[in-house]
Write a protein that holds these residues in place. Structure first.
Motif, PDB file in Angstrom:
ATOM      1  N   VAL A 185       1.197 -14.851  -7.788  1.00  0.00           N
ATOM      2  CA  VAL A 185       1.733 -16.200  -7.696  1.00  0.00           C
ATOM      3  C   VAL A 185       2.341 -16.592  -9.041  1.00  0.00           C
ATOM      4  N   ASP A 186       3.235 -17.572  -8.964  1.00  0.00           N
ATOM      5  CA  ASP A 186       3.930 -18.003 -10.172  1.00  0.00           C
ATOM      6  C   ASP A 186       4.557 -19.355  -9.887  1.00  0.00           C
ATOM      7  N   GLY A 187       4.713 -20.161 -10.940  1.00  0.00           N
ATOM      8  CA  GLY A 187       5.511 -21.365 -10.816  1.00  0.00           C
ATOM      9  C   GLY A 187       4.703 -22.643 -10.712  1.00  0.00           C
ATOM     10  N   ASN A 188       5.448 -23.772 -10.711  1.00  0.00           N
ATOM     11  CA  ASN A 188       4.880 -25.095 -10.557  1.00  0.00           C
ATOM     12  C   ASN A 188       5.796 -25.920  -9.661  1.00  0.00           C
ATOM     13  N   PRO A 189       5.433 -26.081  -8.381  1.00  0.00           N
ATOM     14  CA  PRO A 189       4.203 -25.611  -7.734  1.00  0.00           C
ATOM     15  C   PRO A 189       4.208 -24.093  -7.551  1.00  0.00           C
ATOM     16  N   ALA A 190       3.020 -23.538  -7.442  1.00  0.00           N
ATOM     17  CA  ALA A 190       2.888 -22.089  -7.335  1.00  0.00           C
ATOM     18  C   ALA A 190       3.440 -21.576  -6.012  1.00  0.00           C
ATOM     19  N   LYS A 191       4.066 -20.417  -6.078  1.00  0.00           N
ATOM     20  CA  LYS A 191       4.538 -19.724  -4.886  1.00  0.00           C
ATOM     21  C   LYS A 191       4.147 -18.253  -4.989  1.00  0.00           C
ATOM     22  N   VAL A 192       3.977 -17.619  -3.845  1.00  0.00           N
ATOM     23  CA  VAL A 192       3.645 -16.189  -3.816  1.00  0.00           C
ATOM     24  C   VAL A 192       4.929 -15.380  -3.964  1.00  0.00           C
ATOM     25  N   HIS A 193       4.897 -14.419  -4.884  1.00  0.00           N
ATOM     26  CA  HIS A 193       6.046 -13.550  -5.124  1.00  0.00           C
ATOM     27  C   HIS A 193       5.597 -12.096  -4.971  1.00  0.00           C
ATOM     28  N   GLY A 194       5.216 -11.718  -3.791  1.00  0.00           N
ATOM     29  CA  GLY A 194       4.787 -10.349  -3.546  1.00  0.00           C
ATOM     30  C   GLY A 194       3.292 -10.174  -3.755  1.00  0.00           C
ATOM     31  N   PHE A 195       2.872  -8.911  -3.829  1.00  0.00           N
ATOM     32  CA  PHE A 195       1.466  -8.615  -4.059  1.00  0.00           C
ATOM     33  C   PHE A 195       1.349  -7.722  -5.280  1.00  0.00           C
ATOM     34  N   ASN A 196       0.142  -7.581  -5.784  1.00  0.00           N
ATOM     35  CA  ASN A 196      -0.096  -6.969  -7.090  1.00  0.00           C
ATOM     36  C   ASN A 196      -0.113  -5.444  -6.978  1.00  0.00           C
ATOM     37  N   ILE A 197       1.011  -4.868  -6.630  1.00  0.00           N
ATOM     38  CA  ILE A 197       1.076  -3.435  -6.350  1.00  0.00           C
ATOM     39  C   ILE A 197       0.767  -2.603  -7.594  1.00  0.00           C
ATOM     40  N   GLU A 198       1.280  -2.996  -8.751  1.00  0.00           N
ATOM     41  CA  GLU A 198       1.040  -2.205  -9.950  1.00  0.00           C
ATOM     42  C   GLU A 198      -0.430  -2.243 -10.338  1.00  0.00           C
ATOM     43  N   GLY A 199      -1.053  -3.400 -10.211  1.00  0.00           N
ATOM     44  CA  GLY A 199      -2.470  -3.489 -10.497  1.00  0.00           C
ATOM     45  C   GLY A 199      -3.299  -2.620  -9.570  1.00  0.00           C
ATOM     46  N   LEU A 200      -2.948  -2.582  -8.302  1.00  0.00           N
ATOM     47  CA  LEU A 200      -3.694  -1.764  -7.345  1.00  0.00           C
ATOM     48  C   LEU A 200      -3.528  -0.278  -7.663  1.00  0.00           C
ATOM     49  N   ARG A 201      -2.331   0.115  -8.056  1.00  0.00           N
ATOM     50  CA  ARG A 201      -2.113   1.514  -8.441  1.00  0.00           C
ATOM     51  C   ARG A 201      -2.976   1.886  -9.642  1.00  0.00           C
ATOM     52  N   ARG A 202      -3.015   1.014 -10.624  1.00  0.00           N
ATOM     53  CA  ARG A 202      -3.799   1.296 -11.824  1.00  0.00           C
ATOM     54  C   ARG A 202      -5.285   1.394 -11.508  1.00  0.00           C
ATOM     55  N   ARG A 203      -5.727   0.712 -10.482  1.00  0.00           N
ATOM     56  CA  ARG A 203      -7.147   0.736 -10.123  1.00  0.00           C
ATOM     57  C   ARG A 203      -7.484   1.828  -9.120  1.00  0.00           C
ATOM     58  N   GLY A 204      -6.511   2.699  -8.841  1.00  0.00           N
ATOM     59  CA  GLY A 204      -6.793   3.859  -8.018  1.00  0.00           C
ATOM     60  C   GLY A 204      -6.718   3.634  -6.526  1.00  0.00           C
ATOM     61  N   PHE A 205      -6.082   2.569  -6.082  1.00  0.00           N
ATOM     62  CA  PHE A 205      -5.891   2.369  -4.647  1.00  0.00           C
ATOM     63  C   PHE A 205      -5.019   3.492  -4.096  1.00  0.00           C
ATOM     64  N   SER A 206      -5.397   4.017  -2.976  1.00  0.00           N
ATOM     65  CA  SER A 206      -4.598   5.064  -2.343  1.00  0.00           C
ATOM     66  C   SER A 206      -3.300   4.483  -1.800  1.00  0.00           C
ATOM     67  N   ALA A 207      -2.357   5.377  -1.511  1.00  0.00           N
ATOM     68  CA  ALA A 207      -1.082   4.935  -0.930  1.00  0.00           C
ATOM     69  C   ALA A 207      -1.313   4.231   0.403  1.00  0.00           C
ATOM     70  N   GLU A 208      -2.311   4.704   1.163  1.00  0.00           N
ATOM     71  CA  GLU A 208      -2.599   4.100   2.459  1.00  0.00           C
ATOM     72  C   GLU A 208      -3.155   2.688   2.311  1.00  0.00           C
ATOM     73  N   ARG A 209      -4.033   2.503   1.333  1.00  0.00           N
ATOM     74  CA  ARG A 209      -4.570   1.153   1.102  1.00  0.00           C
ATOM     75  C   ARG A 209      -3.467   0.204   0.651  1.00  0.00           C
ATOM     76  N   ILE A 210      -2.604   0.670  -0.251  1.00  0.00           N
ATOM     77  CA  ILE A 210      -1.519  -0.177  -0.733  1.00  0.00           C
ATOM     78  C   ILE A 210      -0.569  -0.536   0.407  1.00  0.00           C
ATOM     79  N   ALA A 211      -0.293   0.418   1.270  1.00  0.00           N
ATOM     80  CA  ALA A 211       0.583   0.145   2.413  1.00  0.00           C
ATOM     81  C   ALA A 211      -0.008  -0.931   3.306  1.00  0.00           C
ATOM     82  N   GLN A 212      -1.334  -0.903   3.468  1.00  0.00           N
ATOM     83  CA  GLN A 212      -1.941  -1.919   4.320  1.00  0.00           C
ATOM     84  C   GLN A 212      -1.920  -3.287   3.653  1.00  0.00           C
ATOM     85  N   VAL A 213      -2.157  -3.333   2.340  1.00  0.00           N
ATOM     86  CA  VAL A 213      -2.051  -4.611   1.640  1.00  0.00           C
ATOM     87  C   VAL A 213      -0.633  -5.161   1.759  1.00  0.00           C
ATOM     88  N   LYS A 214       0.356  -4.270   1.705  1.00  0.00           N
ATOM     89  CA  LYS A 214       1.742  -4.701   1.894  1.00  0.00           C
ATOM     90  C   LYS A 214       1.935  -5.309   3.283  1.00  0.00           C
TER      91      LYS A 214
END
Length: 267
Positions: A185-214
């Motif tokens: 999220v970002d802004g005032n008022p806050a809006k969602v701008h995607g999901f934290n894909i880079e953070g999930l990759r760094r934490r070892g989320f599999s490609a399948e888990r990331i696809a489902q979060v997407k």
């Protein structure tokens, strides 16, 4: 293991309990009801007071105020507490307040958090593990923050807001509604701008888990569904997963978060 090392100019109440290897810097003040775990470092001019328990291996830098009474006009001196876990870094000029009787009475900070300068953690905040709070981030009373959350500098979080695990708030975000797990999220008022894909990759989320979060992100924010419709579709995703699959746990975490939201979600 060596005893606590207290600078001669520091004031440590005889009732305080300092673990082995604790270091207390010049002009620090430690109150009677404070417990500090092994190998924690308290910097110069820090004040630690009240019913405050701090775990081991924390590093608290100079000029912090830890365990002071809550900034709540309803507070009437009740014996509320602050509990800080292990291996946290708390940089200069941070303020962590005790809880209030109107909530659970405890402000809690988990383990392995990286808290930068001038961060405020207000009464009854529940901060998870491995979070990053950048300079001047402000968590108002009763805020709940999940594990692995990043809160950008100068971000303000309104009372009672919840931020789900693995979410990220950008620089100068104004948060008055809940942020679902994994979202950016970002802004005032806050809006969602995607999901934290880079953070999930760094934490070892599999490609399948990331696809489902997407896919969860699409259902909540891109497919034009009402919130109830999106929740139903997200639940369907979980029903397709075998027992014990991490993706099923991710779906359940999202559904639990949405079901518990009191202020509504950023949407």
């Amino acid at each position: 293991m060596s005893a606590a090392l207290v600078h001669p100019s520091a004031i440590v109440d005889p009732g305080a309990r300092l673990g082995a290897g604790v270091q207390v810097g010049p002009y620090a003040v430690i109150g009677a009801q404070v417990v500090i775990g092994e190998n924690t470092t308290v910097g110069a001019h820090c004040v630690i007071e009240g019913h405050t328990t701090i775990g081991r291996d924390n590093r608290i830098w100079q000029f912090c105020s830890i365990g002071a009474a809550p900034q709540d006009m309803k507070y009437a001196g009740e014996p509320t507490r602050l509990e800080i876990g292990e291996r946290n870094t708390i940089r200069e000029f941070c303020t962590f307040n005790r809880g209030t009787a109107q909530d659970g009475g405890v402000t809690r900070v988990g383990d392995d958090n990286w808290v930068m300068a001038y961060v405020h953690v207000a009464h009854d905040v529940q901060l998870g593990n491995r979070c990053i709070l950048a300079n001047n981030a402000t968590l108002a009373g009763h805020v709940q923050v999940g594990d692995w959350v990043i809160v950008g500098g100068l971000t303000g979080v309104h009372q009672f807001v919840k931020i789900g695990a693995h979410a990220m708030a950008g620089f100068q975000t104004a948060l008055s509604q809940d942020v679902p797990p994994f979202m950016m999220v970002d802004g005032n008022p806050a809006k969602v701008h995607g999901f934290n894909i880079e953070g999930l990759r760094r934490r070892g989320f599999s490609a399948e888990r990331i696809a489902q979060v997407k896919q969860i992100h699409r259902l909540l924010y891109r497919n034009g569904l009402t919130l109830e419709q999106a929740k139903a579709e997200i639940g369907t995703l979980g029903a397709l997963m075998p027992a014990g699959d991490e993706r099923a746990a991710d779906v359940q975490a999202m559904l639990d978060f949405l079901g518990a939201s009191r202020r509504g979600i950023v949407r």
